[in-house]
Design a protein around this motif. Structure first.
Motif, short mmCIF file in Angstrom:
data_model
loop_
_atom_site.label_atom_id
_atom_site.label_comp_id
_atom_site.label_asym_id
_atom_site.label_seq_id
_atom_site.Cartn_x
_atom_site.Cartn_y
_atom_site.Cartn_z
N THR A 255 -29.02 6.79 24.88
CA THR A 255 -27.97 5.82 24.57
C THR A 255 -27.90 5.55 23.07
OG1 THR A 255 -28.33 4.79 26.74
CG2 THR A 255 -27.10 3.51 25.12
N TRP A 256 -29.06 5.47 22.45
CA TRP A 256 -29.12 5.24 21.00
C TRP A 256 -28.52 6.41 20.24
CZ3 TRP A 256 -31.79 7.99 17.20
CH2 TRP A 256 -31.85 7.37 15.94
N LEU A 257 -28.68 7.62 20.74
CA LEU A 257 -28.19 8.81 20.06
C LEU A 257 -26.66 8.91 20.02
CD1 LEU A 257 -30.45 11.85 21.07
CD2 LEU A 257 -30.01 10.99 18.76
N ILE A 258 -25.99 8.38 21.03
CA ILE A 258 -24.55 8.59 21.16
C ILE A 258 -23.77 8.09 19.96
CG2 ILE A 258 -22.51 7.95 22.53
CD1 ILE A 258 -24.26 8.17 25.02
N PRO A 259 -23.95 6.85 19.48
CA PRO A 259 -23.20 6.42 18.29
C PRO A 259 -23.49 7.29 17.08
CG PRO A 259 -24.17 4.52 19.40
CD PRO A 259 -24.77 5.74 20.03
N ALA A 260 -24.74 7.75 16.93
CA ALA A 260 -25.08 8.60 15.79
C ALA A 260 -24.32 9.93 15.86
CB ALA A 260 -26.58 8.85 15.77
N LEU A 261 -24.21 10.49 17.05
CA LEU A 261 -23.49 11.77 17.20
C LEU A 261 -22.00 11.60 16.95
CD1 LEU A 261 -25.44 13.08 20.30
CD2 LEU A 261 -25.45 14.11 18.03
N PHE A 262 -21.43 10.49 17.42
CA PHE A 262 -20.03 10.22 17.12
C PHE A 262 -19.82 10.04 15.62
CE2 PHE A 262 -19.22 8.96 21.66
CZ PHE A 262 -18.11 9.77 21.84
N ALA A 263 -20.76 9.37 14.97
CA ALA A 263 -20.66 9.17 13.51
C ALA A 263 -20.71 10.49 12.76
CB ALA A 263 -21.78 8.23 13.04
N VAL A 264 -21.56 11.40 13.21
CA VAL A 264 -21.63 12.73 12.59
C VAL A 264 -20.30 13.45 12.74
CG1 VAL A 264 -22.67 15.03 12.79
CG2 VAL A 264 -24.12 12.99 12.78
N GLY A 265 -19.70 13.35 13.92
CA GLY A 265 -18.40 13.98 14.14
C GLY A 265 -17.32 13.39 13.25
N LEU A 266 -17.33 12.08 13.09
CA LEU A 266 -16.36 11.42 12.22
C LEU A 266 -16.55 11.86 10.78
CD1 LEU A 266 -14.13 9.25 12.05
CD2 LEU A 266 -15.93 7.56 11.63
N TRP A 267 -17.81 11.89 10.33
CA TRP A 267 -18.09 12.36 8.97
C TRP A 267 -17.64 13.79 8.77
CZ3 TRP A 267 -21.64 16.28 7.62
CH2 TRP A 267 -21.89 16.41 6.25
#
Length: 346
Positions: A255-267
């Motif tokens: 669950t913690w990883l999901i926002p980080a992965l979305f942020a990487v995609g946005l970047w």
């Protein structure tokens, strides 16, 4: 005819992620009580599996050099484990709908191919190469090795109640592959993190397969929850307590990883302007989204965690939307003969 030959020659070894993504959303739909949608997705998954199996065999025979090159390249070799995972996920879906014989066949295919590839590919693509350091080639596709192991564990635990005299062997197989997959995740994560910290990384290299880092955790959660629910055997009893506690810890990390992965995609796409075009690798992002839904519902029901279960029931919509967008982009790429942007992006 020429286009068909070129398509087979250039077929990505990771295209079986299409089967994985479609099959896991079939399982999620079944858990939500959407029987008709589950059957439709399972049928599509089975058709895709058959087509890709024929195409892959044709590529291996007619384009041996291209096929072998992919298996020797550490950047692409681990994508071959999508075949293992696709076999396991499809087998679990068939078992859920009472098709036990084809499920058992797919279990044999998945287990043998995971064992063979698990020894052959790391040596051919990584350990047997003269280039050093090894971490320079590590990427998100390496986590598919873990997904393959856990897909075997889930299918074995699904068939165990119907195994009769083979039930103990199935429980042993489930515990074995779950345990090996867990250790492999730690090893692969260590290699990938080292790569990210030591070597320069271009925005284009942070591609959708990095989502498998979360999907591998999610499928490990499901496999662990299934172990907890299995009948008592010496092997199962030895790991039941570990699996019960660890699944909750892993759910928190996923669950913690999901926002980080979305942020990487946005970047990657919004800030660094890498175009979001259709490639087979996108299915490696759809699968973890569906897998997280299944993990939440399975864990929530196994451990009486209604909030976790509700998250999974809602998250399935994210997976279905991603599947629909990716499928539309795939069909568009076939129609035009070139890569197309994913619908809804600029």
């Amino acid at each position: 005819m020429l286009r068909s030959r070129l398509s087979v020659q250039n077929l990505s070894p990771g295209y079986f992620a299409l089967v994985m993504a479609t099959g896991i959303l079939s399982l999620a739909s079944s858990q939500r009580g959407w029987g008709s949608l589950s059957v439709v997705l399972l049928t599509l998954s089975a058709l895709a599996y058959a087509v890709l199996l024929v195409a892959s065999l044709r590529r291996a025979l007619a384009h041996r050099e291209a096929f072998a090159t992919d298996l020797r390249d550490p950047r692409t070799a681990f994508q071959a484990f999508t075949f293992v995972a696709a076999s396991g996920v499809l087998g679990s879906g068939l078992a859920l709908h009472g098709r036990l014989v084809p499920s058992a066949v797919l279990l044999a295919v998945a287990a043998v191919s995971w064992l063979v590839l698990g020894y052959a590919l790391p040596w051919a693509a990584v350990l047997g190469r003269a280039q050093r350091p090894l971490t320079a080639a590590a990427n998100g596709t390496w986590f598919i090795w873990v997904v393959g192991a856990q897909s075997v564990a889930i299918l074995a635990s699904t068939l165990e109640p119907h195994g009769g005299t083979a039930g103990h062997a199935l429980s042993l197989l489930a515990v074995f592959t779950w345990s090996v997959g867990l250790v492999l995740y730690v090893a692969v994560a260590f290699m990938v993190v080292l790569r990210l910290m030591i070597h320069p990384l271009e925005p284009r290299e942070l591609d959708p397969p990095y989502w498998v880092s979360m999907g591998a955790i999610a499928i490990t959660i499901v496999a662990g929850a299934r172990l907890v629910q299995m009948d008592s055997t010496p092997t199962v009893d030895a790991v039941r307590g570990l699996a019960s506690g660890l699944t909750v810890v892993l759910w928190a990390f996923a669950t913690w990883l999901i926002p980080a992965l979305f942020a990487v995609g946005l970047w990657r796409h919004a800030l660094r302007r890498v175009p979001l075009t259709y490639t087979p690798a996108l299915w490696s992002m759809v699968f973890p989204l569906g897998m997280y839904s299944v993990a939440c519902m399975t864990l929530g029901r196994a451990d009486s965690l209604p909030l976790v279960e509700r998250i999974g029931e809602l998250w399935i919509w994210v997976g279905l939307l991603a599947w629909g967008a990716t499928a539309a982009a795939m069909v568009a790429s076939w129609a035009t003969g070139r890569r197309r942007r994913v619908p809804g992006t600029r």
